[in-house]
Each structure stands twice: as structure tokens, then as C-alpha cells.
Design an enzyme around this catalytic site. Sequence first.
Site, PDB file in Angstrom:
ATOM      1  N   CYS A  75     -54.075   9.889   2.999  1.00  0.00           N
ATOM      2  CA  CYS A  75     -55.041  10.728   3.665  1.00  0.00           C
ATOM      3  C   CYS A  75     -54.301  11.574   4.690  1.00  0.00           C
ATOM      4  O   CYS A  75     -53.795  11.048   5.676  1.00  0.00           O
ATOM      5  CB  CYS A  75     -56.052   9.808   4.335  1.00  0.00           C
ATOM      6  SG  CYS A  75     -57.210  10.683   5.322  1.00  0.00           S
ATOM      7  N   HIS A 166     -54.940  15.375  -7.273  1.00  0.00           N
ATOM      8  CA  HIS A 166     -55.595  16.648  -6.951  1.00  0.00           C
ATOM      9  C   HIS A 166     -55.617  17.549  -8.175  1.00  0.00           C
ATOM     10  O   HIS A 166     -54.634  17.635  -8.902  1.00  0.00           O
ATOM     11  CB  HIS A 166     -54.859  17.364  -5.816  1.00  0.00           C
ATOM     12  CG  HIS A 166     -54.941  16.630  -4.522  1.00  0.00           C
ATOM     13  ND1 HIS A 166     -55.955  16.829  -3.620  1.00  0.00           N
ATOM     14  CD2 HIS A 166     -54.157  15.656  -4.000  1.00  0.00           C
ATOM     15  CE1 HIS A 166     -55.791  16.015  -2.594  1.00  0.00           C
ATOM     16  NE2 HIS A 166     -54.701  15.286  -2.796  1.00  0.00           N
ATOM     17  N   GLU A 215     -63.930  16.246  -2.280  1.00  0.00           N
ATOM     18  CA  GLU A 215     -63.056  15.073  -2.233  1.00  0.00           C
ATOM     19  C   GLU A 215     -63.580  13.923  -3.070  1.00  0.00           C
ATOM     20  O   GLU A 215     -64.772  13.603  -3.014  1.00  0.00           O
ATOM     21  CB  GLU A 215     -62.917  14.569  -0.794  1.00  0.00           C
ATOM     22  CG  GLU A 215     -61.899  15.331  -0.011  1.00  0.00           C
ATOM     23  CD  GLU A 215     -61.613  14.651   1.316  1.00  0.00           C
ATOM     24  OE1 GLU A 215     -61.548  13.412   1.364  1.00  0.00           O
ATOM     25  OE2 GLU A 215     -61.479  15.380   2.298  1.00  0.00           O
ATOM     26  N   CYS A 224     -59.009  18.853   4.023  1.00  0.00           N
ATOM     27  CA  CYS A 224     -58.339  17.776   3.300  1.00  0.00           C
ATOM     28  C   CYS A 224     -56.841  18.066   3.371  1.00  0.00           C
ATOM     29  O   CYS A 224     -56.373  19.063   2.822  1.00  0.00           O
ATOM     30  CB  CYS A 224     -58.816  17.732   1.851  1.00  0.00           C
ATOM     31  SG  CYS A 224     -57.959  16.528   0.836  1.00  0.00           S
ATOM     32  N   GLY A 227     -54.980  17.674   0.151  1.00  0.00           N
ATOM     33  CA  GLY A 227     -55.419  18.779  -0.710  1.00  0.00           C
ATOM     34  C   GLY A 227     -54.732  20.089  -0.349  1.00  0.00           C
ATOM     35  O   GLY A 227     -54.364  20.874  -1.238  1.00  0.00           O
TER      36      GLY A 227
HETATM   37  O1  ZDP Z   1     -57.926  10.740  -2.456  1.00  0.00           O
HETATM   38  C1  ZDP Z   1     -59.050  10.556  -1.976  1.00  0.00           C
HETATM   39  O2  ZDP Z   1     -59.863   9.757  -2.476  1.00  0.00           O
HETATM   40  C2  ZDP Z   1     -59.426  11.339  -0.721  1.00  0.00           C
HETATM   41  N1  ZDP Z   1     -60.843  11.414  -0.555  1.00  0.00           N
HETATM   42  C3  ZDP Z   1     -58.772  10.656   0.434  1.00  0.00           C
HETATM   43  C4  ZDP Z   1     -58.926  11.383   1.733  1.00  0.00           C
HETATM   44  C5  ZDP Z   1     -58.047  12.613   1.798  1.00  0.00           C
HETATM   45  C6  ZDP Z   1     -58.160  13.343   3.111  1.00  0.00           C
HETATM   46  N2  ZDP Z   1     -59.285  14.214   3.204  1.00  0.00           N
HETATM   47  C7  ZDP Z   1     -56.913  14.126   3.426  1.00  0.00           C
HETATM   48  O3  ZDP Z   1     -56.942  14.827   4.452  1.00  0.00           O
HETATM   49  O4  ZDP Z   1     -55.899  14.008   2.758  1.00  0.00           O
HETATM   50  C8  ZDP Z   1     -58.366  12.411   4.221  1.00  0.00           C
END
Ligand code: ZDP
Length: 279
Positions: A75, A166, A215, A224, A227
Amino acid sequence: MVIEFSKYQGLGNDFILIDNRHFAEPLITPEQAIKMCDRHFGIGADGVIFALPGQEDTEYTMRIYNSDGSEPEMCGNGIRCLAKFIADLEGNSEVNKSYRIHTLAGVIIPKLETNGEVTVDMGKPQLAAAEIPTTLDSVGDKVVAQPLEVADRTWSVTAVSMGNPHCITFVEDSEAIALEQIGPLFEHHSAFPQRTNTEFIQVVKSDYIKMRVWERGAGITLACGTGACASVVAGVLNDKCDRSCTVELPGGCLQINWSSADDKVYMTGPANEVFKGKY
Ligand code: ZDP
């Protein structure tokens, strides 16, 4: 059980942070995390993050539950929040302090900048289909500009892992995408056996892109970090953007640099405490 927490946000991607330094397992269950993340009946957050004891050569371990109770590997916005949280717990105000953090995506190293932002060594992107994982075809050893059928349309997608999966699509106008409708269809597409985070990217200039994200496990969020990193990598692979690029998200901007020197992705952005409480 009453549990103390701190609420942090990075570009409006918000998290409940738990001081879990004295226990190797998270103090709350995924079911409790779902309740805490609820924006009407709980504290409200995109996820719950635990600062656990380190493993091997790391100082801390980060684990995270999404707002649906699933557990992602990494994350990006969250680890910036975690670095600030740890500095606060330790009472550490050292400038340029960095921490080695164990995650399910390997060792990630956030560094506290003098201006209050955090730069994170996010490690190398994983581009092989089996590692992402995706069943889409590869060009060489990468999944670049592959057709994906979603909602009666063929999209050209690029798949990248930053520890978590992703699926990136370049579009003319990111605002025009009906994210709420098509996001879940990408997330649960059979081409992504571990589900996927989904980004729609509008290239404004080669060093400035706009991103909207759906997400995995959390739905529409304001930002994200993983992302944004994956999207710049995808932009470079598609000859659409520079290795050093600003990513504008609904919650603000992140600075991303995919270093040609060490192949790692570096992300810089804000992270701030919002409030503390008991639940
Ligand atoms: O990979 C996932 O299931 C994401 N939802 C995790 C969280 C990613 C996040 N938004 C980021 O900033 O990388 C926290």
C-alpha cells in the site's frame, strides 16, 4: 476490547493506524476492520494498517486490511502514513530518517523528508504475467497494450505489479470513464486471478498524467500510491510518459520516478495525521 488508533491520510487515501509493535499478529480481525472502515457506522477509512515488529533485517512489518477485509501485499499511500505514524510513536524527529519495512511485497523503505513529505523506495516493478498475476498474453516478457473485453468493449491494457496487481488503461478523458460501473468488472475479470486494482490514465504531458483509480477491495479512492507507480511504469512501457512524472489524482499529486539506475520506483508525497481516538 477498546483499541487506540490514529487516523492518517495521504492525498485523501485514508487509513486507521494501529500500534501493533508488541504483537506479531494484527490486534483486530478483518471483520472488525470492515466495521471500523465503514464511513457511516464506523470510523471511516479505506483500510486499516498495523505497525508490527520487524522481521529479519527490518525494523517494522506493515500489514494492511482493505475496507472489504481482504489483505493486499502493499500500500503506497499507506506506507507513507505508516512512516509518519512510527516516527510519532518513537518520538523521532530526526530529519531524513528512513525505515526498513517488511511487507508481503518485500522490503520497502520510506524516508521522511525535511518538508514533511515522504519518499518511498517502492522496489522494482514486476512485469512477468505469472508474477502479476494475469492470464493476458505477453509481448516478450511484459503484458503491454493487450486487448481486454470489459462491458462490451475492447480495452488496451497494460498490467504491472508493484507487489500488488494493477491493470492500466490509457484514455483520452479520464473524467469520462464510468468508474463505478466498470471498475468492479475490471477488478473481478477472470484475466486477473487475484483480482486487480484498475487505473485510467489521461496523459496531459509526457511528465504529467491524470489518474482515476478503482481499487481492489476498496472501490473508488482519492489516491493510490502503488497505482501511481504502476501507471508511470505502464506509461514508460507504452512510450507515453517520462520516467520522472507527476501523477495527478483526485486527492492531489504524487511525484514518481522509475530510476533507470537501479530499476526501482521512487514515490514522493504527503502523509498527515488527522486525529487520534479509541474504538
Ligand atoms: O492492492 C490492493 O488491494 C489495494 N487496494 C491496496 C491499497 C493500495 C493503496 N491505495 C496504495 O496507495 O497503494 C493503499
